[in-house]
Design a protein around this motif. Structure first.
Motif, PDB file in Angstrom:
ATOM      1  N   CYS A   1      75.004  23.012  27.909  1.00 28.51           N
ATOM      2  CA  CYS A   1      75.370  21.694  28.425  1.00 28.51           C
ATOM      3  C   CYS A   1      74.162  20.801  28.171  1.00 28.51           C
ATOM      4  O   CYS A   1      73.043  21.283  28.037  1.00 28.51           O
ATOM      5  CB  CYS A   1      75.750  21.736  29.903  1.00 28.51           C
ATOM      6  SG  CYS A   1      74.458  22.296  31.008  1.00 28.51           S
TER       7      CYS A   1
ATOM      8  N   TYR B   1      72.361  16.621  28.614  1.00 27.88           N
ATOM      9  CA  TYR B   1      72.320  15.350  29.329  1.00 27.88           C
ATOM     10  C   TYR B   1      71.381  14.422  28.569  1.00 27.88           C
ATOM     11  O   TYR B   1      70.294  14.826  28.168  1.00 27.88           O
ATOM     12  CB  TYR B   1      71.809  15.577  30.759  1.00 27.88           C
ATOM     13  CG  TYR B   1      71.906  14.357  31.626  1.00 27.88           C
ATOM     14  CD1 TYR B   1      73.072  14.070  32.314  1.00 27.88           C
ATOM     15  CD2 TYR B   1      70.833  13.475  31.739  1.00 27.88           C
ATOM     16  CE1 TYR B   1      73.167  12.936  33.110  1.00 27.88           C
ATOM     17  CE2 TYR B   1      70.929  12.347  32.527  1.00 27.88           C
ATOM     18  CZ  TYR B   1      72.096  12.080  33.205  1.00 27.88           C
ATOM     19  OH  TYR B   1      72.200  10.959  33.984  1.00 27.88           O
TER      20      TYR B   1
ATOM     21  N   GLY C   1      79.068  18.301  36.024  1.00 29.31           N
ATOM     22  CA  GLY C   1      78.777  16.959  35.504  1.00 29.31           C
ATOM     23  C   GLY C   1      78.112  16.059  36.535  1.00 29.31           C
ATOM     24  O   GLY C   1      77.024  15.511  36.284  1.00 29.31           O
TER      25      GLY C   1
END
Length: 162
Positions: A68, A70, A142
């Protein structure tokens, strides 16, 4: 919940089968629905230029792993993500872990498991068995990353990978 989150959530198909890893063919049916939901979520994210995770599972769909990421100030921060499907799934939500962040924030349990108890777990409980992994990412991981990652960056606790 903001409008972006609501529209993302509406694009993720709901699961219909209440089954866990011990439920044989019913589990395989639920697993198929989970894959369809994850694929829909990823496609929706890519279409809206908000792609932020990639997942794989073992053959039985009980161990999940991937990446993941960001973006903060136009810099990408990427993390390994992993979790196991609990025996009591779908009643119990999976505990999503970012192992390399273990011990770097108070909103995390041992092993890098992110804290979702206050906000996400009650939502999961109200929506069992309709929610699946894609929902856990959209409404759990998230939002957790949106709060925690910028804070860890600003404190100098995490750096982008070279």
């Amino acid at each position: 919940m903001d409008e972006t989150t609501k529209s993302s959530l509406k694009a993720i198909p709901l699961c219909k089968t209440k089954a866990g890893p011990r439920d044989g063919d019913l589990w395989m049916e639920r697993l198929k629905a989970k894959y369809e939901a994850i694929i829909a979520a990823v496609q929706n994210n890519k279409t809206s230029d908000r792609d932020w995770f990639k997942l794989e599972a073992n053959e039985r769909g009980t161990k999940w792993f991937g990446k993941c990421w960001y973006f903060h100030n136009m810099v990408k921060y990427e993390f390994d993500v992993e979790f196991d499907i609990p025996i009591t799934y779908p009643v119990t939500a999976p505990e999503i872990a970012l192992p390399e962040l273990d011990g770097k924030t108070a909103k995390m349990y041992r092993g890098g498991k992110i804290c979702l108890s206050e906000h996400f777990k009650p939502l999961w409980a109200r929506n069992t068995p309709k929610f699946g992994i894609a929902h856990a990412f959209a409404l759990g991981l998230g939002p957790w990353m949106a709060v925690e990652i910028p804070d860890l960056i600003e404190k100098g606790i995490i750096q982008p990978k070279a």
